[in-house]
Design a protein around this motif. Structure first.
Motif, PDB file in Angstrom:
ATOM      1  N   ALA A  61       0.832  -1.205   0.000  1.00  0.00           N
ATOM      2  CA  ALA A  61       0.000   0.000   0.000  1.00  0.00           C
ATOM      3  C   ALA A  61       0.868   1.256   0.000  1.00  0.00           C
ATOM      4  O   ALA A  61       0.602   2.218  -0.733  1.00  0.00           O
ATOM      5  N   TRP A  62       1.922   1.248   0.809  1.00  0.00           N
ATOM      6  CA  TRP A  62       2.826   2.402   0.830  1.00  0.00           C
ATOM      7  C   TRP A  62       3.603   2.524  -0.474  1.00  0.00           C
ATOM      8  O   TRP A  62       3.984   3.625  -0.882  1.00  0.00           O
ATOM      9  N   THR A  63       3.830   1.399  -1.142  1.00  0.00           N
ATOM     10  CA  THR A  63       4.467   1.450  -2.457  1.00  0.00           C
ATOM     11  C   THR A  63       3.578   2.187  -3.451  1.00  0.00           C
ATOM     12  O   THR A  63       4.057   3.007  -4.250  1.00  0.00           O
ATOM     13  N   MET A  64       2.281   1.905  -3.407  1.00  0.00           N
ATOM     14  CA  MET A  64       1.355   2.623  -4.282  1.00  0.00           C
ATOM     15  C   MET A  64       1.307   4.107  -3.925  1.00  0.00           C
ATOM     16  O   MET A  64       1.221   4.971  -4.811  1.00  0.00           O
ATOM     17  N   ILE A  65       1.387   4.407  -2.640  1.00  0.00           N
ATOM     18  CA  ILE A  65       1.407   5.809  -2.219  1.00  0.00           C
ATOM     19  C   ILE A  65       2.686   6.487  -2.701  1.00  0.00           C
ATOM     20  O   ILE A  65       2.674   7.673  -3.066  1.00  0.00           O
ATOM     21  N   GLU A  66       3.788   5.741  -2.715  1.00  0.00           N
ATOM     22  CA  GLU A  66       5.025   6.281  -3.286  1.00  0.00           C
ATOM     23  C   GLU A  66       4.802   6.646  -4.753  1.00  0.00           C
ATOM     24  O   GLU A  66       5.276   7.682  -5.230  1.00  0.00           O
ATOM     25  N   GLY A  67       4.083   5.791  -5.461  1.00  0.00           N
ATOM     26  CA  GLY A  67       3.784   6.082  -6.859  1.00  0.00           C
ATOM     27  C   GLY A  67       2.931   7.327  -7.016  1.00  0.00           C
ATOM     28  O   GLY A  67       3.168   8.151  -7.910  1.00  0.00           O
ATOM     29  N   VAL A  68       1.943   7.472  -6.144  1.00  0.00           N
ATOM     30  CA  VAL A  68       1.100   8.675  -6.178  1.00  0.00           C
ATOM     31  C   VAL A  68       1.941   9.916  -5.905  1.00  0.00           C
ATOM     32  O   VAL A  68       1.794  10.952  -6.565  1.00  0.00           O
ATOM     33  N   SER A  69       2.852   9.804  -4.935  1.00  0.00           N
ATOM     34  CA  SER A  69       3.716  10.935  -4.607  1.00  0.00           C
ATOM     35  C   SER A  69       4.625  11.293  -5.779  1.00  0.00           C
ATOM     36  O   SER A  69       4.843  12.475  -6.075  1.00  0.00           O
ATOM     37  N   LEU A  70       5.150  10.266  -6.456  1.00  0.00           N
ATOM     38  CA  LEU A  70       5.987  10.520  -7.628  1.00  0.00           C
ATOM     39  C   LEU A  70       5.188  11.191  -8.740  1.00  0.00           C
ATOM     40  O   LEU A  70       5.671  12.113  -9.409  1.00  0.00           O
ATOM     41  N   TYR A  71       3.974  10.715  -8.939  1.00  0.00           N
ATOM     42  CA  TYR A  71       3.130  11.311  -9.977  1.00  0.00           C
ATOM     43  C   TYR A  71       2.847  12.778  -9.671  1.00  0.00           C
ATOM     44  O   TYR A  71       2.839  13.622 -10.571  1.00  0.00           O
ATOM     45  N   ARG A  72       2.633  13.079  -8.395  1.00  0.00           N
ATOM     46  CA  ARG A  72       2.331  14.456  -8.007  1.00  0.00           C
ATOM     47  C   ARG A  72       3.505  15.389  -8.266  1.00  0.00           C
ATOM     48  O   ARG A  72       3.318  16.586  -8.477  1.00  0.00           O
ATOM     49  N   THR A  73       4.725  14.861  -8.241  1.00  0.00           N
ATOM     50  CA  THR A  73       5.883  15.715  -8.512  1.00  0.00           C
ATOM     51  C   THR A  73       5.937  16.154  -9.969  1.00  0.00           C
ATOM     52  O   THR A  73       6.581  17.164 -10.290  1.00  0.00           O
ATOM     53  N   THR A  74       5.275  15.409 -10.853  1.00  0.00           N
ATOM     54  CA  THR A  74       5.270  15.765 -12.270  1.00  0.00           C
ATOM     55  C   THR A  74       3.951  16.384 -12.704  1.00  0.00           C
ATOM     56  O   THR A  74       3.840  16.856 -13.835  1.00  0.00           O
ATOM     57  N   ALA A  75       2.954  16.373 -11.829  1.00  0.00           N
ATOM     58  CA  ALA A  75       1.645  16.933 -12.174  1.00  0.00           C
ATOM     59  C   ALA A  75       1.554  18.375 -11.686  1.00  0.00           C
ATOM     60  O   ALA A  75       2.162  18.757 -10.683  1.00  0.00           O
ATOM     61  N   VAL A  76       0.783  19.149 -12.388  1.00  0.00           N
ATOM     62  CA  VAL A  76       0.612  20.560 -12.052  1.00  0.00           C
ATOM     63  C   VAL A  76      -0.748  20.750 -11.389  1.00  0.00           C
ATOM     64  O   VAL A  76      -1.760  20.217 -11.849  1.00  0.00           O
ATOM     65  N   GLY A  77      -0.755  21.502 -10.301  1.00  0.00           N
ATOM     66  CA  GLY A  77      -2.016  21.816  -9.644  1.00  0.00           C
ATOM     67  C   GLY A  77      -2.583  20.695  -8.801  1.00  0.00           C
ATOM     68  O   GLY A  77      -3.776  20.672  -8.520  1.00  0.00           O
ATOM     69  N   SER A  78      -1.759  19.738  -8.396  1.00  0.00           N
ATOM     70  CA  SER A  78      -2.240  18.634  -7.574  1.00  0.00           C
ATOM     71  C   SER A  78      -2.442  19.102  -6.137  1.00  0.00           C
ATOM     72  O   SER A  78      -1.710  19.943  -5.624  1.00  0.00           O
ATOM     73  N   LYS A  79      -3.447  18.541  -5.494  1.00  0.00           N
ATOM     74  CA  LYS A  79      -3.762  18.929  -4.128  1.00  0.00           C
ATOM     75  C   LYS A  79      -2.774  18.297  -3.153  1.00  0.00           C
ATOM     76  O   LYS A  79      -2.217  17.236  -3.410  1.00  0.00           O
TER      77      LYS A  79
END
Length: 245
Positions: A50-68
């Motif tokens: 589960a934390w691995t998936m959260i790591e993925g979400v965190s990585l995605y947020r570093t490349t996304a603009v306007g993420s909450k």
């Protein structure tokens, strides 16, 4: 700060799972203890996924603009609470499949291992998608476009070394070895053991020791300790000299 907390939770779940597996995986004489070890391992490794998936979400947020902004409290509830529900339902329905005569882990011949494997493959599919998106963004950066092919390959390899440990892609090899004990998958066993055992070291090196903010904080703390030690030594020397006088 959020990234460090995510790394910390992933590292804790992985480390506890490895320690318990190494010390209690063969405690098959006591059936109650073996079942307790198995359900604990199932919960810790599911939480790590589960934390691995959260790591993925965190990585995605570093490349996304306007993420909450994400909050560690909600992330912890999702990771630990969701894992508790999955493991609790699995343990309640497939109670007899927890623990075998050989070792304290999920039974290969029953459905319990498929529940865990399903979580693994879902996590890996998500991680591969995130990895592809992040690497595409990384390759498209202006700084990388100016590099020649050799430098691009080196930069990509370094990025993969940083990303792969926290995305947990070595779990695929682990699930392959779980379905059969034949000699045909022995190479996957070695791959999984080596990579999984080095996951914590990789997280420590690439996501702690080599992070500029962490390095700066360590230098400041070390500098303060040296200064305090020097001040205490100087004060002690002065006190000794005064008393002798």
């Amino acid at each position: 700060m959020l990234k460090i907390q995510i790394h910390m939770n992933l590292a804790i779940c992985t480390a506890l799972g490895q320690i318990i597996f190494l010390t209690l995986a063969e405690a098959t004489e006591n059936r109650a203890l073996c079942k307790g070890v198995t359900v604990t391992l199932h919960y810790l490794f599911t939480s790590a996924l589960a934390w691995t998936m959260i790591e993925g979400v965190s990585l995605y947020r570093t490349t996304a603009v306007g993420s909450k902004a994400l909050r560690i409290g909600w992330l912890s509830l999702i990771a630990y609470g969701g894992s508790f529900v999955v493991v609790g339902v699995s343990f309640g329905v497939l109670f007899d499949t927890y623990g075998t005569s050989a070792f304290c882990w999920l039974h290969v011949g029953d459905n319990s291992i498929y529940i865990f494997a399903g979580c693994v493959y879902a996590t890996e599919m998500f991680s591969v998608t995130v990895l592809w998106f992040v690497m595409r963004t990384f390759r498209s950066l202006k700084a990388n476009k100016k590099k020649d092919e050799i430098d691009k390959i080196k930069a990509t390899a370094r990025a993969l070394c940083i990303l792969l440990p926290i995305l947990g892609l070595t779990w695929i090899a682990g699930t392959i070895t779980s379905f059969t004990q034949s000699d045909a998958v022995i190479c996957f066993q070695y791959i999984f053991i080596i990579c999984f055992s080095l996951q914590g070291v990789s997280i420590l090196v690439f996501h702690c020791l080599l992070v500029p903010d962490v390095k700066t904080a360590l230098k400041l703390r070390l500098g303060r300790r040296v200064a305090d030690s020097t001040w205490a030594s100087s004060k002690s020397s002065k006190s000794t000299a005064t008393s002798n006088f």
